[in-house]
Structures are given as C-alpha cells and as structure tokens.
Design a protein around this motif. Structure first.
Motif, PDB file in Angstrom:
ATOM      1  N   ILE A  72      36.533  46.398  46.274  1.00 24.35           N
ATOM      2  CA  ILE A  72      37.615  45.405  46.338  1.00 24.35           C
ATOM      3  C   ILE A  72      37.952  45.065  47.787  1.00 24.35           C
ATOM      4  N   ILE A  73      38.112  46.085  48.629  1.00 25.51           N
ATOM      5  CA  ILE A  73      38.406  45.851  50.042  1.00 25.51           C
ATOM      6  C   ILE A  73      37.254  45.111  50.709  1.00 25.51           C
ATOM      7  N   GLY A  74      36.029  45.483  50.359  1.00 22.40           N
ATOM      8  CA  GLY A  74      34.859  44.820  50.922  1.00 22.40           C
ATOM      9  C   GLY A  74      34.807  43.345  50.561  1.00 22.40           C
ATOM     10  N   CYS A  75      35.116  43.021  49.310  1.00 26.07           N
ATOM     11  CA  CYS A  75      35.133  41.607  48.898  1.00 26.07           C
ATOM     12  C   CYS A  75      36.204  40.834  49.657  1.00 26.07           C
ATOM     13  N   LEU A  76      37.377  41.423  49.781  1.00 28.16           N
ATOM     14  CA  LEU A  76      38.462  40.742  50.494  1.00 28.16           C
ATOM     15  C   LEU A  76      38.120  40.538  51.969  1.00 28.16           C
ATOM     16  N   LEU A  77      37.618  41.580  52.625  1.00 27.64           N
ATOM     17  CA  LEU A  77      37.268  41.462  54.040  1.00 27.64           C
ATOM     18  C   LEU A  77      36.130  40.466  54.262  1.00 27.64           C
ATOM     19  N   THR A  78      35.157  40.476  53.368  1.00 28.07           N
ATOM     20  CA  THR A  78      34.046  39.528  53.500  1.00 28.07           C
ATOM     21  C   THR A  78      34.534  38.101  53.334  1.00 28.07           C
ATOM     22  N   ALA A  79      35.401  37.875  52.355  1.00 26.03           N
ATOM     23  CA  ALA A  79      35.930  36.521  52.140  1.00 26.03           C
ATOM     24  C   ALA A  79      36.764  36.054  53.331  1.00 26.03           C
ATOM     25  N   VAL A  80      37.610  36.923  53.864  1.00 25.43           N
ATOM     26  CA  VAL A  80      38.419  36.560  55.026  1.00 25.43           C
ATOM     27  C   VAL A  80      37.524  36.321  56.240  1.00 25.43           C
ATOM     28  N   GLY A  81      36.530  37.159  56.425  1.00 23.33           N
ATOM     29  CA  GLY A  81      35.614  37.001  57.550  1.00 23.33           C
ATOM     30  C   GLY A  81      34.823  35.710  57.481  1.00 23.33           C
ATOM     31  N   MET A  82      34.396  35.341  56.282  1.00 29.00           N
ATOM     32  CA  MET A  82      33.647  34.091  56.130  1.00 29.00           C
ATOM     33  C   MET A  82      34.567  32.879  56.313  1.00 29.00           C
TER      34      MET A  82
END
Length: 69
Positions: free
Chosen positions: A23-33
């Motif tokens: 979940i944290i990985g998905c959120l961080l990836t989305a924010v980073g992109m």
C-alpha cells in the motif's frame, strides 16, 4: 482446513507487513510519478518489491509445511 503453526505471529507479521508495504509502495509510486520525483518513485517501487517479497516468502513457507505428511 486451517494450518496450525507454532509461529503464527511471525506469519501474521509477514502478511500484514507485506500488505502495508504494498500500500505504501503504491502511494509513493503514484506521488512520485505525479510530481516527477525520481527519489519518491524509487522508494515506492522498493516498498512494492519488499511487500511482494514478504508475501511470497509467507506463501512458500506455508506451502512447504502443508506438503509434509
């Protein structure tokens, strides 16, 4: 059939830790992109890989124990 293990807490921590990391990985990836931040995207993908790895290890360990007679 429910598997009874003596180290059930370890398996629960791996499962919850893996889900939390995904979940944290998905959120961080989305924010980073979204904000074109390479560092945030890298850490997001790293958390995704960590979460998937924990879940795979949990599944492998569970299957090894259930295959024993």
């Amino acid at each position: 059939m429910v598997a009874q293990t003596s180290d059930g807490h370890v398996l629960l921590v791996k499962k919850l830790g893996g889900l939390f990391a995904i979940i944290i990985g998905c959120l961080l990836t989305a924010v980073g992109m979204t904000f074109e931040s390479d560092g945030t995207t890298f850490f997001g993908v790293l958390f995704l890989v960590l979460g998937i790895g924990l879940l795979v290890l949990k599944i492998i360990r569970r299957n090894e124990r259930s295959s024993l007679p």
